[in-house]
Write a protein that holds these residues in place. Structure first.
Motif, PDB file in Angstrom:
ATOM      1  N   VAL A  16       0.739  -1.320   0.027  1.00 56.25           N
ATOM      2  CA  VAL A  16      -0.022  -0.015  -0.065  1.00 56.25           C
ATOM      3  C   VAL A  16       1.068   1.322  -0.096  1.00 56.25           C
ATOM      4  N   GLY A  17       0.363   2.305  -0.761  1.00 59.86           N
ATOM      5  CA  GLY A  17       1.173   3.571  -0.919  1.00 59.86           C
ATOM      6  C   GLY A  17       2.348   3.414  -1.751  1.00 59.86           C
ATOM      7  N   ASN A  18       2.599   2.450  -2.654  1.00 59.86           N
ATOM      8  CA  ASN A  18       3.391   2.140  -3.833  1.00 59.86           C
ATOM      9  C   ASN A  18       3.079   2.149  -4.928  1.00 59.86           C
ATOM     10  N   ILE A  19       3.867   2.493  -5.961  1.00 58.55           N
ATOM     11  CA  ILE A  19       3.570   2.199  -7.331  1.00 58.55           C
ATOM     12  C   ILE A  19       4.544   1.677  -8.036  1.00 58.55           C
ATOM     13  N   THR A  20       4.186   1.132  -9.179  1.00 56.98           N
ATOM     14  CA  THR A  20       5.300   0.768 -10.394  1.00 56.98           C
ATOM     15  C   THR A  20       4.633   1.147 -11.428  1.00 56.98           C
ATOM     16  N   THR A  21       5.347   0.907 -12.665  1.00 51.31           N
ATOM     17  CA  THR A  21       4.958   1.146 -13.999  1.00 51.31           C
ATOM     18  C   THR A  21       4.731  -0.195 -14.833  1.00 51.31           C
ATOM     19  N   TYR A  22       4.001  -0.451 -15.853  1.00 55.35           N
ATOM     20  CA  TYR A  22       4.076  -1.462 -16.878  1.00 55.35           C
ATOM     21  C   TYR A  22       5.500  -1.571 -17.244  1.00 55.35           C
ATOM     22  N   GLY A  23       6.063  -0.509 -17.771  1.00 58.64           N
ATOM     23  CA  GLY A  23       7.532  -0.665 -18.179  1.00 58.64           C
ATOM     24  C   GLY A  23       8.445  -1.157 -17.140  1.00 58.64           C
ATOM     25  N   GLU A  24       8.419  -0.904 -15.647  1.00 52.62           N
ATOM     26  CA  GLU A  24       9.181  -1.527 -14.720  1.00 52.62           C
ATOM     27  C   GLU A  24       9.012  -3.080 -14.737  1.00 52.62           C
ATOM     28  N   LEU A  25       7.702  -3.489 -14.737  1.00 52.63           N
ATOM     29  CA  LEU A  25       7.489  -5.035 -14.524  1.00 52.63           C
ATOM     30  C   LEU A  25       7.918  -5.584 -15.900  1.00 52.63           C
ATOM     31  N   SER A  26       7.665  -4.889 -17.083  1.00 48.61           N
ATOM     32  CA  SER A  26       8.056  -5.611 -18.243  1.00 48.61           C
ATOM     33  C   SER A  26       9.606  -5.831 -18.319  1.00 48.61           C
ATOM     34  N   GLU A  27      10.329  -4.752 -17.938  1.00 53.83           N
ATOM     35  CA  GLU A  27      11.766  -4.916 -17.508  1.00 53.83           C
ATOM     36  C   GLU A  27      12.188  -6.285 -16.885  1.00 53.83           C
ATOM     37  N   HIS A  28      11.589  -6.187 -15.621  1.00 53.34           N
ATOM     38  CA  HIS A  28      11.960  -7.252 -14.633  1.00 53.34           C
ATOM     39  C   HIS A  28      11.606  -8.602 -15.157  1.00 53.34           C
ATOM     40  N   LEU A  29      10.334  -8.877 -15.814  1.00 52.22           N
ATOM     41  CA  LEU A  29       9.851  -9.941 -15.999  1.00 52.22           C
ATOM     42  C   LEU A  29      10.080 -10.533 -17.337  1.00 52.22           C
ATOM     43  N   LEU A  30      10.179  -9.617 -18.227  1.00 49.84           N
ATOM     44  CA  LEU A  30      10.321 -10.079 -19.836  1.00 49.84           C
ATOM     45  C   LEU A  30      11.736  -9.578 -20.078  1.00 49.84           C
ATOM     46  N   GLY A  31      12.363  -9.161 -19.518  1.00 53.10           N
ATOM     47  CA  GLY A  31      13.921  -8.520 -19.999  1.00 53.10           C
ATOM     48  C   GLY A  31      13.992  -7.193 -20.768  1.00 53.10           C
ATOM     49  N   HIS A  32      12.856  -6.885 -20.986  1.00 53.10           N
ATOM     50  CA  HIS A  32      12.836  -5.318 -21.984  1.00 53.10           C
ATOM     51  C   HIS A  32      11.489  -4.727 -21.495  1.00 53.10           C
ATOM     52  N   ARG A  33      11.418  -3.403 -21.991  1.00 50.93           N
ATOM     53  CA  ARG A  33      10.573  -2.334 -21.634  1.00 50.93           C
ATOM     54  C   ARG A  33       9.459  -2.461 -22.601  1.00 50.93           C
ATOM     55  N   MET A  34       9.287  -3.134 -23.579  1.00 47.48           N
ATOM     56  CA  MET A  34       8.413  -2.964 -24.523  1.00 47.48           C
ATOM     57  C   MET A  34       7.164  -4.191 -24.286  1.00 47.48           C
ATOM     58  N   GLY A  35       7.164  -4.766 -23.175  1.00 48.02           N
ATOM     59  CA  GLY A  35       6.107  -5.736 -22.894  1.00 48.02           C
ATOM     60  C   GLY A  35       4.930  -5.347 -21.987  1.00 48.02           C
ATOM     61  N   GLY A  36       4.687  -4.020 -22.165  1.00 48.37           N
ATOM     62  CA  GLY A  36       3.845  -3.327 -21.263  1.00 48.37           C
ATOM     63  C   GLY A  36       2.358  -3.711 -21.426  1.00 48.37           C
ATOM     64  N   GLN A  37       1.940  -4.030 -22.850  1.00 49.47           N
ATOM     65  CA  GLN A  37       0.723  -4.489 -23.182  1.00 49.47           C
ATOM     66  C   GLN A  37       0.573  -5.945 -22.514  1.00 49.47           C
ATOM     67  N   ALA A  38       1.330  -6.639 -22.514  1.00 50.49           N
ATOM     68  CA  ALA A  38       1.607  -8.118 -22.021  1.00 50.49           C
ATOM     69  C   ALA A  38       1.421  -7.974 -20.600  1.00 50.49           C
ATOM     70  N   ILE A  39       2.114  -7.299 -19.985  1.00 56.04           N
ATOM     71  CA  ILE A  39       1.861  -7.036 -18.567  1.00 56.04           C
ATOM     72  C   ILE A  39       0.311  -6.637 -18.237  1.00 56.04           C
ATOM     73  N   ARG A  40      -0.088  -5.729 -18.861  1.00 61.88           N
ATOM     74  CA  ARG A  40      -1.470  -5.093 -18.526  1.00 61.88           C
ATOM     75  C   ARG A  40      -2.387  -6.302 -18.655  1.00 61.88           C
ATOM     76  N   SER A  41      -2.347  -6.966 -19.787  1.00 60.83           N
ATOM     77  CA  SER A  41      -3.387  -8.146 -20.086  1.00 60.83           C
ATOM     78  C   SER A  41      -3.232  -9.230 -18.991  1.00 60.83           C
ATOM     79  N   MET A  42      -2.042  -9.422 -18.648  1.00 59.53           N
ATOM     80  CA  MET A  42      -1.822 -10.364 -17.395  1.00 59.53           C
ATOM     81  C   MET A  42      -2.556  -9.836 -16.158  1.00 59.53           C
ATOM     82  N   LEU A  43      -2.408  -8.387 -15.984  1.00 57.30           N
ATOM     83  CA  LEU A  43      -3.151  -7.694 -14.821  1.00 57.30           C
ATOM     84  C   LEU A  43      -4.503  -7.911 -14.820  1.00 57.30           C
ATOM     85  N   GLU A  44      -5.159  -7.694 -16.181  1.00 56.76           N
ATOM     86  CA  GLU A  44      -6.678  -7.857 -16.295  1.00 56.76           C
ATOM     87  C   GLU A  44      -7.105  -9.133 -15.992  1.00 56.76           C
TER      88      GLU A  44
END
Length: 100
Positions: A16-44
């Motif tokens: 609580v009280g913290n945020i991150t971005t789709y880009g940060e998660l993409s970098e961490h999980l996929l190894g690049h920052r271009m997977g934001g849409q995939a991250i958003r789809s997983m969150l959905e």
């Protein structure tokens, strides 16, 4: 990767009280920052499986500070102390959780 893995990361590292971005998660999980849409789809998918997961997925915003504002995202973020103006958070005013 499955959305369950992503949700575990959010539960463990984005309290609580913290945020991150789709880009940060993409970098961490996929190894690049271009997977934001995939991250958003997983969150959905996580929210579709169980609506209460929104309390974790709502802490993820766009890299430019925009709030997707689905599932009451703006209301939740404001309740957690974030200033949401014009559907955006000023990233210079917050700490973004890095997962790397």
């Amino acid at each position: 990767m499955k959305w369950e893995h992503l949700l575990i990361q959010l539960k463990l590292r984005l309290p609580v009280g913290n945020i991150t971005t789709y880009g940060e998660l993409s970098e961490h999980l996929l190894g690049h920052r271009m997977g934001g849409q995939a991250i958003r789809s997983m969150l959905e998918a996580a929210v579709n499986a169980d609506y209460t997961n929104a309390r974790f997925t709502n802490r993820v915003i766009y890299t430019d500070g925009r709030v997707a504002d689905v599932h009451g995202q703006s209301v939740q973020l404001e309740a957690e102390g974030f200033n949401v103006q014009n559907n955006r958070i000023d990233l210079s005013q917050v700490n973004i959780v890095k997962f790397g």
